[in-house]
Motif scaffolding. Sequence first.
Motif, mmCIF file in Angstrom:
data_model
loop_
_atom_site.group_PDB
_atom_site.id
_atom_site.type_symbol
_atom_site.label_atom_id
_atom_site.label_comp_id
_atom_site.label_asym_id
_atom_site.label_seq_id
_atom_site.Cartn_x
_atom_site.Cartn_y
_atom_site.Cartn_z
ATOM 1 N N SER A 247 -5.969 28.773 -23.906
ATOM 2 C CA SER A 247 -4.715 28.596 -23.160
ATOM 3 C C SER A 247 -4.897 28.826 -21.666
ATOM 4 N N ALA A 250 -6.755 25.887 -20.103
ATOM 5 C CA ALA A 250 -5.872 24.713 -20.022
ATOM 6 C C ALA A 250 -4.815 24.908 -18.935
ATOM 7 N N PHE A 251 -4.319 26.126 -18.803
ATOM 8 C CA PHE A 251 -3.287 26.421 -17.805
ATOM 9 C C PHE A 251 -3.847 26.237 -16.396
ATOM 10 N N GLY A 254 -5.468 22.555 -15.981
ATOM 11 C CA GLY A 254 -4.364 21.585 -16.021
ATOM 12 C C GLY A 254 -3.593 21.602 -14.710
ATOM 13 N N ARG A 258 -3.307 18.240 -12.592
ATOM 14 C CA ARG A 258 -2.054 17.490 -12.669
ATOM 15 C C ARG A 258 -0.911 18.046 -11.844
ATOM 16 N N VAL B 170 4.596 24.603 -18.860
ATOM 17 C CA VAL B 170 3.782 24.913 -17.687
ATOM 18 C C VAL B 170 2.362 25.297 -18.107
ATOM 19 N N LEU B 171 2.240 26.027 -19.216
ATOM 20 C CA LEU B 171 0.894 26.421 -19.667
ATOM 21 C C LEU B 171 0.054 25.188 -19.982
ATOM 22 N N ARG B 172 0.705 24.120 -20.427
ATOM 23 C CA ARG B 172 -0.025 22.875 -20.707
ATOM 24 C C ARG B 172 0.083 21.889 -19.545
ATOM 25 N N TRP B 173 0.919 22.211 -18.521
ATOM 26 C CA TRP B 173 1.215 21.279 -17.435
ATOM 27 C C TRP B 173 1.518 19.900 -18.018
#
Lengths: 313, 313
Positions: A247, A250-251, A254, A258, B170-173
């Motif tokens: 996580s 990815a946070f 990401g 993005r 947000v954690l995955r955007w």
Amino acid sequence: MKCRVCRGPAVIDVRRQNANYCVEHFLRMCRDQVAKAIAQFDMLQPDDRVLVAVSGGKDSLAVWDILRDLGYEADGFCIGLGIGDYSDASTSHARAFAESRGWPLEVVDLRGEHGFDVPTAAHVTRRVPCSACGLSKRHLFDDAARRGGYDVVATGHNLDDEAAVLLGNVLRWDEEYLGRQLPVLPARNGFPRKVKPLVRLGEREMAAWCVLRGIDYQVEECPMAAGNKHLGYKEALNSIEEVSPGSKHAFYFGFLDRAASRFAAGTAQEADALATCERCGSPTTGDVCAFCRLVERSAGVEPVALTRKRGRR
Amino acid sequence: MKCRVCRGPAVIDVRRQNANYCVEHFLRMCRDQVAKAIAQFDMLQPDDRVLVAVSGGKDSLAVWDILRDLGYEADGFCIGLGIGDYSDASTSHARAFAESRGWPLEVVDLRGEHGFDVPTAAHVTRRVPCSACGLSKRHLFDDAARRGGYDVVATGHNLDDEAAVLLGNVLRWDEEYLGRQLPVLPARNGFPRKVKPLVRLGEREMAAWCVLRGIDYQVEECPMAAGNKHLGYKEALNSIEEVSPGSKHAFYFGFLDRAASRFAAGTAQEADALATCERCGSPTTGDVCAFCRLVERSAGVEPVALTRKRGRR
């Protein structure tokens, strides 16, 4: 538990990679991840002179060790922050490591050379100690890099650190901080380039790096940081990572992929010309830089006892 | 502990407001916050016909109660999801509340009318149960609003819910989800407007609303949601809110103020024309909508026992 690479006995698991490693291949993985981060974000050129911000903790000693391992010319710079026994022990770890390797380390004592320490600055400014501490470190690293002719300052911020800072910035939607929370900040206006080569590695891996390489580091956390918000953000992310490994990666990545550019526009203008601090010659937005103002405010103030300050609401 | 408004004895503290309230002024504050959210985001017009998505829990009964209190024409719609005793009890609470007030409530039973229930759908789709459940609820709410000629569907999502969903996004955007995580989604392509009037209130206040208004609600949490990521995000935010009251409000409203529009651009195109589901007539991107495909896949499948499914990595 077998090594992902050689199928020999593994000594460590890295859950977010769903992989286990033996000593040799764990160390290689760490070096590879640093090399990958350097290439991915164009952090360093082969002939760059690198100044490593060394605290004596696992991350800063590891990043110094790995950068040297990768062939970079990297020297150390350490600040005696005056946070009681904690700072004395931290500086000792930094010195002992540098001596054992025979690598250059400059040590600056905040009280000896600038007349104050972090607890006193926190008292004088009536803010959380991390505020005056961060200000002082940034100023002295920049100054040391300019004095020593270094191209770049490298810090030991790892993935856990960056993810926690990002969470704090996102919880407040601080557009300015989000716009510049990058693993490399280019040189500008007399400030040296800043790079964070450990962003692809977690703090557990950095502790393992030091243990496996026989590096004796400062294990204690800063007593003045206890209870601060940053540690709360780390705990919150740890609870999420525990359930969903990967996580944090990815946070953070990401965000870089993005989202970061969506916040960058607002911060571009401030790259315009700065003035020169009339005391120390550093670039600054006013007549006197924030560090010199702190020196002035703290001058002659009796050293205060070490206190634990809670983060404000 | 004194009421912020009248200085009489207070019965509840609201930490993020740094305020205490007596019964009368707590209830007024809740109504005012809903009215403020409705005005702030232009959720409702005075003569809108509102369909409230009612589960039988505190939030949905409270939002129905408050909307009626504020003078809106608001009717209820409830779905029997077939999650064992939990769903039976939830539906009973919804019916009892509606009858006590004499307000219209339509109840649709998923298995009775569509031949499946949530545990069976989760089994058939091999996904977390919350996925089939959310899909079914969205479809049936939209469908009921169209059938009944309602202008808008109101749901009981509160500040805690929205902040936790935002943290997950947000954690995955997740750019698409971030672009449309708004307290009001305008009607488009045959879908009714969706509004979340409770976004300025927390779940603790909604429980207190129900208790103080004598509303008997389903206290149990959904047994199929246990261990899901959303609850993990709630816990992470609760730990931060505990140290810094107001963090959730700042996170969610800061997002709406300063970040949401930065993610909205990418989602604008999809508002173009949709096809019509050849089974049910709902707007859809394919020939058959996702709900009708779920009905088809679940048709004739023996009901499965209730299981607790952990979120996937």
